[in-house]
Write a protein that holds these residues in place. Structure first.
Motif, mmCIF file in Angstrom:
data_model
loop_
_atom_site.group_PDB
_atom_site.id
_atom_site.type_symbol
_atom_site.label_atom_id
_atom_site.label_comp_id
_atom_site.label_asym_id
_atom_site.label_seq_id
_atom_site.Cartn_x
_atom_site.Cartn_y
_atom_site.Cartn_z
ATOM 1 N N ARG A 6 0.829 -1.212 0.000
ATOM 2 C CA ARG A 6 0.000 0.000 0.000
ATOM 3 C C ARG A 6 0.861 1.259 0.000
ATOM 4 N NH1 ARG A 6 -3.740 -0.800 5.004
ATOM 5 N NH2 ARG A 6 -2.343 -2.550 5.447
ATOM 6 N N LYS A 70 -2.575 12.246 7.558
ATOM 7 C CA LYS A 70 -3.733 12.001 6.692
ATOM 8 C C LYS A 70 -4.579 13.265 6.527
ATOM 9 C CE LYS A 70 -4.911 7.127 7.572
ATOM 10 N NZ LYS A 70 -5.962 6.252 8.114
ATOM 11 N N THR A 74 -4.848 15.765 3.238
ATOM 12 C CA THR A 74 -6.178 15.889 2.619
ATOM 13 C C THR A 74 -6.540 17.354 2.410
ATOM 14 O OG1 THR A 74 -6.931 13.827 3.651
ATOM 15 C CG2 THR A 74 -8.625 15.342 2.856
ATOM 16 N N ILE A 170 -7.177 12.042 -5.973
ATOM 17 C CA ILE A 170 -8.273 11.299 -5.324
ATOM 18 C C ILE A 170 -7.833 9.871 -5.016
ATOM 19 C CG2 ILE A 170 -10.568 10.301 -5.694
ATOM 20 C CD1 ILE A 170 -11.273 12.860 -7.267
ATOM 21 N N ILE A 171 -7.163 9.227 -5.968
ATOM 22 C CA ILE A 171 -6.680 7.857 -5.756
ATOM 23 C C ILE A 171 -5.628 7.831 -4.648
ATOM 24 C CG2 ILE A 171 -5.501 5.889 -6.800
ATOM 25 C CD1 ILE A 171 -6.677 6.787 -9.494
ATOM 26 N N MET A 174 -7.326 8.000 -1.333
ATOM 27 C CA MET A 174 -7.997 6.731 -1.022
ATOM 28 C C MET A 174 -7.005 5.721 -0.450
ATOM 29 S SD MET A 174 -10.495 6.448 -4.377
ATOM 30 C CE MET A 174 -10.988 4.763 -4.012
ATOM 31 N N PHE A 177 -5.760 6.721 3.161
ATOM 32 C CA PHE A 177 -6.685 6.447 4.254
ATOM 33 C C PHE A 177 -6.816 4.963 4.572
ATOM 34 C CE2 PHE A 177 -7.708 10.831 4.067
ATOM 35 C CZ PHE A 177 -8.288 11.131 5.288
ATOM 36 N N THR A 178 -6.147 4.114 3.803
ATOM 37 C CA THR A 178 -6.125 2.685 4.163
ATOM 38 C C THR A 178 -4.933 2.373 5.078
ATOM 39 O OG1 THR A 178 -4.725 1.954 2.301
ATOM 40 C CG2 THR A 178 -7.110 2.099 1.912
#
Length: 385
Positions: A6, A70, A74, A170-171, A174, A177-178
């Protein structure tokens, strides 16, 4: 998907998005009607802003309760996406366009130390993350993005860059946030270091960055105004994308190998080797009689910038106290993306508009040589120590 994978994907899409802002800055701003000098002011101004903005933003992580990497990234990404869309689709006066791009570029640069600290925090907690591999993947994604957009921009206008930035951002968010929140918090310490304590307490590190700063200034001049160099040799936007691809993709194998190289060789020795390849890179590009030699010069990027960046990043983790590491990573950004880029962008633009491309190359040669001398001096001092 595992944590390491990730983090690798985080770099993949993060650098995809960054290429849309940084990789085609001259192309975008020239399309909007700005001169080389004005482009230099934009890039230089954003880099000056980074010198002050990056330490301030990094300090917010320890000062603002509940604020994490994070959340901060953002907020920054939302702002930069909005700014890019506005510039792409609205007709703005030159000074307004320049001001917005300066802010957007500076905000984008300020996120780089945070991305690095995510990995360094994991390493400090005993969770091995191969930053060199992840950063190398990021370079490969930058290369691929440069190649693709270089082709696309040959038949579409530059507004497509803002759409690409929005999608990749955006990706990136995503994936971000994992990642586990608890492992991404900054080290809390009442005596948390600042860039001033880093300069005071880690002299070798500081002067290595000074040398890097000069060489980066030369490399930045080439990178920002590469489109002009390519056109001068008879190329176009499509070939510009190929040159960018060759440059960025060369970083992948070198950055992947950095952790192993650091087990076999002294960090300062590796940095000295990187400075030698910086000379080969910048002088080859400046003296290139045609595009093939130019691309060969660009491929020295891996053994110059790639090696230097990978080693100096790990150097912070292994040689600076825990409370000084965020400031150390920020210091790397200040000396390169801040001061180095400012020198390269502003002076490079002015020299082109007032004297010509040959003056830009002379500036590159001088900056590169000064940086190499500083690095050699650091190596001699470290051996005596």
């Amino acid at each position: 998907m595992g944590l390491k994978m990730r983090y690798n994907f985080l770099h993949l899409f993060y650098w995809f998005s960054c290429c849309c802002i940084n990789g085609f800055i001259a192309v975008f701003l020239q399309y909007k009607g700005l001169t080389n000098t004005e482009i230099g002011i934009v890039t230089g101004g954003s880099c000056i802003a980074t010198i002050f903005l990056s330490p301030f933003i990094s300090s917010l992580l320890s000062k603002v309760k509940g604020l994490t990497i994070k959340k901060l990234m953002t907020i920054i990404f939302i702002l930069t996406c909005g700014m890019y869309i506005i510039m792409a689709y609205l007709t703005l006066p030159s000074f307004v366009l320049m001001a917005i791009y300066i802010i957007m570029y500076a905000l984008n640069l300020s996120t780089v130390p945070m991305l690095t600290m995510i990995a360094m925090n994991y390493i400090n907690e005993g969770i091995y993350v191969n930053f060199g591999l992840a950063r190398g993947i990021g370079s490969a994604s930058w290369a691929t993005s440069a190649l693709l957009f270089g082709q696309v921009l040959s038949f579409l206008d530059t507004s497509i860059l803002s759409i690409g930035y929005l999608i990749f951002t955006i990706i990136t968010l995503m994936i971000l946030f994992t990642l586990p929140e608890s492992q991404m918090k900054e080290v809390q310490n009442k005596k948390e270091g600042s860039v001033f304590t880093v300069v005071k307490n880690y002299r070798i590190f500081f002067f290595l960055l000074v040398g890097f700063c000069f060489m980066f200034a030369g490399a930045t001049s080439i990178g920002t105004y590469l489109i002009n160099i390519v056109k001068n040799l008879g190329g176009d936007t499509s070939l510009y994308g190929v040159a960018m691809f060759a440059m960025a993709f060369s970083e992948l194998p070198v950055m992947m190998a950095v952790p192993k190289l650091m087990k076999k060789f002294n960090s300062v020795t590796l940095i000295l080797i990187a400075s030698i390849f910086y000379i080969l890179r910048n002088y080859t590009i400046g003296l290139a009689p045609h595009l093939i030699i130019l691309i060969i010069g660009m491929m020295f990027q891996g053994l110059s910038y790639g090696l230097f960046t990978g080693v100096i990043t790990y150097y912070v983790t292994y040689n600076l106290e825990t409370q000084d590491q965020m400031a150390g990573q920020t210091m790397i950004g200040i000396m390169t993306s801040g001061i180095g880029s400012t020198l390269g962008n502003v002076l490079g633009g002015i020299l082109q508009d007032t004297i010509g491309l040959d003056a830009l190359f002379m500036f590159v040669y001088i900056m590169t040589a000064i940086g190499a001398v500083v690095i050699i001096s650091c190596k001699m001092i470290s051996q005596k120590g």
